[in-house]
Every structure is written in structure tokens, then in C-alpha cells.
Write a protein that holds these residues in place. Structure first.
Motif, PDB file in Angstrom:
ATOM      1  N   PRO A  27       0.877  -1.426  -0.071  1.00  0.00           N
ATOM      2  CA  PRO A  27       0.124  -0.017   0.131  1.00  0.00           C
ATOM      3  C   PRO A  27       0.898   1.244   0.141  1.00  0.00           C
ATOM      4  N   GLY A  28       0.542   2.197  -0.922  1.00  0.00           N
ATOM      5  CA  GLY A  28       1.277   3.494  -0.831  1.00  0.00           C
ATOM      6  C   GLY A  28       2.358   3.610  -2.048  1.00  0.00           C
ATOM      7  N   THR A  29       2.635   2.096  -2.743  1.00  0.00           N
ATOM      8  CA  THR A  29       3.839   2.324  -3.460  1.00  0.00           C
ATOM      9  C   THR A  29       3.427   2.686  -4.902  1.00  0.00           C
ATOM     10  N   LEU A  30       2.148   2.221  -5.468  1.00  0.00           N
ATOM     11  CA  LEU A  30       2.116   2.541  -6.878  1.00  0.00           C
ATOM     12  C   LEU A  30       2.061   4.163  -7.039  1.00  0.00           C
ATOM     13  N   THR A  31       1.400   4.885  -6.298  1.00  0.00           N
ATOM     14  CA  THR A  31       1.343   6.389  -6.275  1.00  0.00           C
ATOM     15  C   THR A  31       2.550   7.053  -6.085  1.00  0.00           C
ATOM     16  N   ALA A  32       3.509   6.509  -5.445  1.00  0.00           N
ATOM     17  CA  ALA A  32       5.005   6.897  -5.079  1.00  0.00           C
ATOM     18  C   ALA A  32       5.770   6.605  -6.344  1.00  0.00           C
ATOM     19  N   ILE A  33       5.724   5.477  -6.919  1.00  0.00           N
ATOM     20  CA  ILE A  33       6.678   5.210  -8.026  1.00  0.00           C
ATOM     21  C   ILE A  33       6.124   5.624  -9.487  1.00  0.00           C
ATOM     22  N   GLY A  34       4.770   5.998  -9.369  1.00  0.00           N
ATOM     23  CA  GLY A  34       4.552   6.613 -10.632  1.00  0.00           C
ATOM     24  C   GLY A  34       4.680   5.612 -11.796  1.00  0.00           C
ATOM     25  N   ASP A  35       5.435   6.051 -12.981  1.00  0.00           N
ATOM     26  CA  ASP A  35       5.741   5.428 -14.235  1.00  0.00           C
ATOM     27  C   ASP A  35       7.091   4.802 -13.972  1.00  0.00           C
ATOM     28  N   ALA A  36       7.682   4.432 -12.873  1.00  0.00           N
ATOM     29  CA  ALA A  36       9.163   3.841 -12.761  1.00  0.00           C
ATOM     30  C   ALA A  36       9.248   2.651 -13.149  1.00  0.00           C
ATOM     31  N   LEU A  37       7.960   1.870 -12.959  1.00  0.00           N
ATOM     32  CA  LEU A  37       8.228   0.249 -13.499  1.00  0.00           C
ATOM     33  C   LEU A  37       8.702   0.029 -14.917  1.00  0.00           C
ATOM     34  N   ARG A  38       8.214   0.992 -15.593  1.00  0.00           N
ATOM     35  CA  ARG A  38       8.342   0.758 -17.159  1.00  0.00           C
ATOM     36  C   ARG A  38       9.483   1.863 -17.872  1.00  0.00           C
ATOM     37  N   THR A  39       9.621   2.904 -17.119  1.00  0.00           N
ATOM     38  CA  THR A  39      10.512   3.910 -17.600  1.00  0.00           C
ATOM     39  C   THR A  39      12.019   3.470 -17.595  1.00  0.00           C
ATOM     40  N   PRO A  40      12.626   3.334 -18.860  1.00  0.00           N
ATOM     41  CA  PRO A  40      14.002   3.267 -19.000  1.00  0.00           C
ATOM     42  C   PRO A  40      15.074   4.206 -18.205  1.00  0.00           C
ATOM     43  N   CYS A  41      15.962   3.617 -17.542  1.00  0.00           N
ATOM     44  CA  CYS A  41      16.861   4.558 -16.577  1.00  0.00           C
ATOM     45  C   CYS A  41      18.165   4.593 -17.466  1.00  0.00           C
ATOM     46  N   GLY A  42      18.213   5.726 -18.472  1.00  0.00           N
ATOM     47  CA  GLY A  42      19.557   5.720 -19.102  1.00  0.00           C
ATOM     48  C   GLY A  42      19.684   4.572 -20.156  1.00  0.00           C
ATOM     49  N   ARG A  43      20.442   3.822 -20.228  1.00  0.00           N
ATOM     50  CA  ARG A  43      20.789   2.429 -21.098  1.00  0.00           C
ATOM     51  C   ARG A  43      20.066   1.355 -20.214  1.00  0.00           C
ATOM     52  N   VAL A  44      19.266   1.294 -19.338  1.00  0.00           N
ATOM     53  CA  VAL A  44      18.727   0.246 -18.763  1.00  0.00           C
ATOM     54  C   VAL A  44      17.204   0.233 -18.778  1.00  0.00           C
ATOM     55  N   HIS A  45      16.808  -0.949 -19.567  1.00  0.00           N
ATOM     56  CA  HIS A  45      15.252  -0.940 -19.695  1.00  0.00           C
ATOM     57  C   HIS A  45      14.743  -2.114 -19.020  1.00  0.00           C
ATOM     58  N   TRP A  46      13.365  -2.069 -18.770  1.00  0.00           N
ATOM     59  CA  TRP A  46      12.952  -3.072 -17.909  1.00  0.00           C
ATOM     60  C   TRP A  46      11.706  -3.999 -18.409  1.00  0.00           C
ATOM     61  N   ALA A  47      11.683  -5.165 -17.991  1.00  0.00           N
ATOM     62  CA  ALA A  47      10.873  -5.977 -18.460  1.00  0.00           C
ATOM     63  C   ALA A  47      10.246  -6.892 -17.298  1.00  0.00           C
ATOM     64  N   GLY A  48       9.363  -8.026 -17.635  1.00  0.00           N
ATOM     65  CA  GLY A  48       8.924  -8.896 -16.575  1.00  0.00           C
ATOM     66  C   GLY A  48       7.374  -8.574 -16.291  1.00  0.00           C
ATOM     67  N   THR A  49       6.760  -9.714 -15.888  1.00  0.00           N
ATOM     68  CA  THR A  49       5.186  -9.487 -15.939  1.00  0.00           C
ATOM     69  C   THR A  49       4.834  -8.425 -15.258  1.00  0.00           C
ATOM     70  N   GLU A  50       5.619  -8.017 -14.016  1.00  0.00           N
ATOM     71  CA  GLU A  50       5.262  -6.731 -12.935  1.00  0.00           C
ATOM     72  C   GLU A  50       4.942  -5.733 -13.801  1.00  0.00           C
ATOM     73  N   THR A  51       5.760  -5.419 -14.999  1.00  0.00           N
ATOM     74  CA  THR A  51       5.834  -4.278 -15.529  1.00  0.00           C
ATOM     75  C   THR A  51       4.754  -4.229 -16.758  1.00  0.00           C
ATOM     76  N   ALA A  52       3.864  -5.092 -16.897  1.00  0.00           N
ATOM     77  CA  ALA A  52       2.929  -5.384 -18.112  1.00  0.00           C
ATOM     78  C   ALA A  52       1.785  -4.352 -17.865  1.00  0.00           C
ATOM     79  N   VAL A  53       1.261  -4.022 -18.993  1.00  0.00           N
ATOM     80  CA  VAL A  53       0.065  -3.226 -19.108  1.00  0.00           C
ATOM     81  C   VAL A  53      -1.115  -4.107 -18.971  1.00  0.00           C
ATOM     82  N   GLU A  54      -1.170  -5.186 -19.850  1.00  0.00           N
ATOM     83  CA  GLU A  54      -1.998  -6.150 -20.318  1.00  0.00           C
ATOM     84  C   GLU A  54      -1.456  -7.554 -19.803  1.00  0.00           C
ATOM     85  N   GLY A  55      -2.383  -8.341 -18.852  1.00  0.00           N
ATOM     86  CA  GLY A  55      -1.956  -9.768 -18.423  1.00  0.00           C
ATOM     87  C   GLY A  55      -0.984  -9.835 -17.415  1.00  0.00           C
ATOM     88  N   CYS A  56      -1.002  -8.698 -16.657  1.00  0.00           N
ATOM     89  CA  CYS A  56       0.103  -8.590 -15.436  1.00  0.00           C
ATOM     90  C   CYS A  56      -0.238  -9.776 -14.472  1.00  0.00           C
TER      91      CYS A  56
END
Length: 454
Positions: free
Chosen positions: A399-428
Motif C-alpha cells: 500500500p502506498g507504493t504505486l502512487t509513490a513510484i508513478g511510471d518507474a516500473l516501465r520507464t528506462p533508466c539511461g541505458r537500462v530497460h525493464w521487462a517482466g510480468t510486473e511491468t505489463a499493462v495487459e496480463g500483469c
């Protein structure tokens, strides 16, 4: 720049990472996939038990899971329907009830309360944007609230509360008191509604993969050959001006970009230097995995079917809270699969395998009859104790995490990109989400690699 080992280094040879590798390779990029385990597949694992292959990890796909179904077809794998004919078992407050169809055996007032709240939850879920749940109209209020707190306010009947509890444990591997209400609503929206998540027919448990769901990862990995490196846990992902350096145990690899395709809870163990924003670091720290132990018992005959039972059971008493028929295609290799979930999984993790076996079989016998005590074979997997998973099915924001992290689950950080079912929009949370996320990460990187060539 030192010549890179690959254009993209992918960390994690689960379905998400291997999907990304496949898409990038088809786009002409070079890849290297690093996997901590001695096998590919991540949270899928198919192995022989009692003379046939069973799934000790993720195993189902459903008609709404378009990304997974498209991948299964592309890989030449076959599906078969999950058996669900006959009477279901519902055990609440120590009382065993049976019913047919979709309506559980509850008092009328509880049934009306349950249906009313299913409609309410689906309606609220549609107000949560799947791509940006933190922007929902009541995001802050819902994220501060647990599902348990919402249930206490809005679900008056004991039967409807109990049904919501067992459904929550089955879907998330967690207790209602652990779940952000905002994440609960997002998850429903991401997967097409509450009932599709809970049901077999036209639901998330509609079909299985011939030979086991790990076959998806095995087929994806096969053409990559030596570009998949096993037993290679990653300790650090550090960025330089023109690339990334990935450090393992006694070895390093260089790439232009990286994809981290492991659950956030495992990314927490990696050193990313000073490159990650606070929101991304919080995502790593505050998405613990659900709690699941999965066990399969095989039998000489499907005695539950012979008694008119479907093999489905849910219970609010432990340790097994959920059960399905796990028989192979065309009735071959009779089997039952059961799940220790949430609190009961945590109570049983790390205990001797024989104790878990005995406890699971006693539950099967309570649901389906004493014949369940005499299997031809039994195997289970304590996912909480798995060092490269630390749980299943999926990472769950506190609780409280989603609003705190915003778009961070999918937003690339420099040259590092993110995947995994936790980052999915569909079928999470599902194989579908793993495929979706891997394809998205590959699309992001294909665009960046094309820019380098211009």
C-alpha cells in the motif's frame, strides 16, 4: 568504446527476457541472455512426476491473453482445455459444500452481496488506467487502503467476505490485508475483470500447454544457443558513456544497452551504481513476491471424476487453499494440483518436503475422498524458498507504493530497460504479461539501436 559482447544484454531467461531476445534478434540486434539458474523458464518449471510432465510453476493461458496465445502459436506449441466438468468443492468455516456452475454454495443474502460487489469492483477497476494506475481519480485514497479495509467497509455478509478472501489468495498468493486496493483494481483491469481471473471456462485457467508451460521458454531459448548463459547471476549493472557493464561472479560482459527482466524484488539485490532514480529504487524495495507452494499428486485413476467431482476446490482453512484437476490431455495421467497460499504458504515454507506432502494429501482427501491419500507420486515446489524467485506468482506493491513510484516500473533508466510480468499493462502477473513486457522492451531498444545507425 571497448567492443561490446552484444548490442543488448538481457538479465533473466524467463519468458519476458527470452521474448525480448527473440524480438531483438529478429530485428537484427545481437543479444546475450544471462540467467542465474541452471535452466531457462523463470517462474515456469515443467518436470516429470509419476510418468508424465507436470507444471510446478505457471501453467495456464486463457482466451483474453492475446500476447501469450500468439507466442504459443508462433512457437508451434499446442494447447488443451483445463478439465472442469462436474461438481466443485467449497470449504468455508470447516463446512464442506458442493455446487455446480459459477454460483458458489452460499446463503442467498451472501450471494447477492457477492454479485453486487463483483460488479462494483469491476466498475471501479475500469476507472484505473492500465498504463498509469497512479493517475486514477482516487489513486491516493485507494493506494493508501488495503483490500481488507475496503472489504470491511463495503462487504457486509460473511459469505461474500469469505468468497472474496479465497479468490484473493488464489489470484495473488497473498492475504487481502497485504494488497493495495489500487493495485487490486489495476490487476483486475489488466486481466479483463475479476471473474475471468477466477474462472476456468473463458477465464485465466482455460487452457494448458502440451508438454508443460516451460516449453515456451525452451522453444524461445533454442535458436539463441550459446547466447543464453546459465548459472550466471548478475551482481551489478553499471552504465558508462556509451554502454553498460554487467558484472557477474568473476566475470563481466559489455553491451550497448541492458534489459533487466527479473522481478523487482530480485533487482533489489543488484548494484546499479548511482544511476537509478528514487522511484525506481523504491519499486525494487516495495514489491515483495506473493507466497505460494505448489504441489502435484498423481494417481492410478481419476477417482474424483468417477465421483462426479471436477477437481476444483477452494478453502478458507489450510494448508491447501486451492485445488484443480491436473490430469493430462485426454484423461491420461490422473493428477491433482494444490496450492498453499498467502499465510499458509509462509507457515509451511522451509518445512520438510514429507510434511508438506502429508498435509497436502490430507487436504485432497478432505476435498475429494480418502483415495487421495494414496498417490502414485507427489512433488511440490516451495517458491518462497527459491533463491531466484523468493515467491510467486508476481511482485505485489505494498500500500502506498504505486502512487509513490508513478511510471518507474516501465520507464528506462539511461541505458537500462525493464521487462517482466510486473511491468505489463495487459496480463500483469501472467505469462501473457511476460510476453507483452518483453515485446515492449524490445520495441523500445530497437528504436534506440536504429537511432545509433543513423
Amino acid at each position: 568504446m571497448v567492443q561490446p559482447d552484444a548490442d543488448v544484454i538481457i538479465i533473466g531467461a524467463g519468458i519476458a527476457g527470452l521474448t525480448a531476445a527473440r524480438a531483438l534478434t529478429l530485428a537484427g540486434a545481437s543479444v546475450l541472455v544471462l540467467e542465474a539458474r541452471e535452466r531457462v523458464g523463470g517462474r515456469t518449471l515443467s518436470q516429470p512426476v509419476g510418468g508424465d510432465v507436470v507444471d510446478l510453476g505457471g501453467q495456464w493461458v486463457g482466451p483474453h491473453q492475446h500476447h501469450a496465445l500468439r507466442m504459443v502459436e508462433a512457437l508451434g506449441l499446442r494447447r488443451f482445455p483445463q478439465f472442469h466438468h462436474g461438481t466443485k468443492v467449497l470449504e468455508l468455516r470447516g463446512e464442506r459444500r458442493t455446487y455446480r456452475g459459477k454460483v458458489p454454495a452460499l446463503p442467498l443474502l451472501s450471494l447477492l452481496d457477492l454479485q453486487r460487489n463483483i460488479w462494483r469492483l469491476d466498475r471501479l477497476a475500469r476507472r484505473v488506467p492500465r498504463d498509469r494506475p497512479h493517475t486514477a481519480p482516487k489513486a491516493a485514497e485507494w493506494d493508501a487502503l488495503t483490500l481488507e479495509a475496503w472489504k470491511q467497509r463495503h462487504v457486509p455478509s460473511w459469505g461474500a467476505r469469505a468468497a472474496l478472501d479465497v479468490a484473493t489468495r488464489a489470484i495473488f498468493g497473498a492475504e487481502p490485508s497485504e494488497l493495495s486496493f489500487l493495485h487490486f483494481l489495476f490487476y483486475i483491469h489488466s486481466n479483463g475483470g475479476l471473474m475471468p481471473l477466477a474462472e476456468i471456462e473463458n477465464g485465466a485457467q482455460a487452457e494448458r500447454i502440451e508438454g508443460g508451460a516451460q516449453g515456451i521458454a525452451l522453444r524461445l531459448a533454442e535458436p539463441l544457443g550459446a547466447r543464453v548463459v546459465l548459472s550466471a547471476p548478475v551482481r551489478a549493472v553499471l552504465q558508462e558513456a556509451q554502454g553498460v557493464v554487467v558484472h557477474g561472479e568473476g566475470r563481466s560482459w559489455r553491451g550497448r544497452y541492458a534489459v533487466v527482466a527479473v522481478p523487482p524484488a530480485l533487482a533489489e539485490r543488484m548494484d546499479f551504481g548511482a544511476e537509478l532514480p528514487t522511484a525506481r529504487r523504491r519499486a525494487h524495495a516495495e514489491l515483495p513476491m506473493g507466497s505460494v507452494i505448489k504441489g502435484v499428486a498423481t494417481y492410478s485413476r481419476p477417482f474424483w471424476r468417477e465421483a462426479g467431482l471436477s477437481g476444483e476446490a477452494v478453502s478458507d482453512g489450510g494448508p491447501v487453499r486451492l485445488c484443480f484437476d491436473d490430469t493430462g490431455q485426454n484423461g491420461h495421467h490422473p493428477a491433482l494440483v494444490g496450492f498453499f497460499l498467502g499465510d499458509t504458504a509462509r507457515a509451511w515454507t522451509g518445512r520438510p518436503a514429507e510434511e508438506r506432502r502429508r498435509a497436502a494429501l490430507e487436504c485432497f482427501a478432505r476435498f475429494f475422498g480418502p483415495q487421495a491419500l494414496e498417490p502414485t507420486a507427489y512433488a511440490d515446489l516451495d517458491w518462497i524458498a527459491e533463491p531466484w524467485s523468493t515467491g510467486c506468482y508476481v511482485g505485489l506493491p505494498r500500500p502506498g507504493t504505486l502512487t509513490a513510484i508513478g511510471d518507474a516500473l516501465r520507464t528506462p533508466c539511461g541505458r537500462v530497460h525493464w521487462a517482466g510480468t510486473e511491468t505489463a499493462v495487459e496480463g500483469c502477473g501472467y505469462i501473457d504479461g511476460a510476453v507483452e513486457s518483453g515485446e515492449r522492451a524490445a520495441k523500445e531498444l530497437t528504436a534506440r539501436l536504429l537511432d545509433l545507425q543513423r
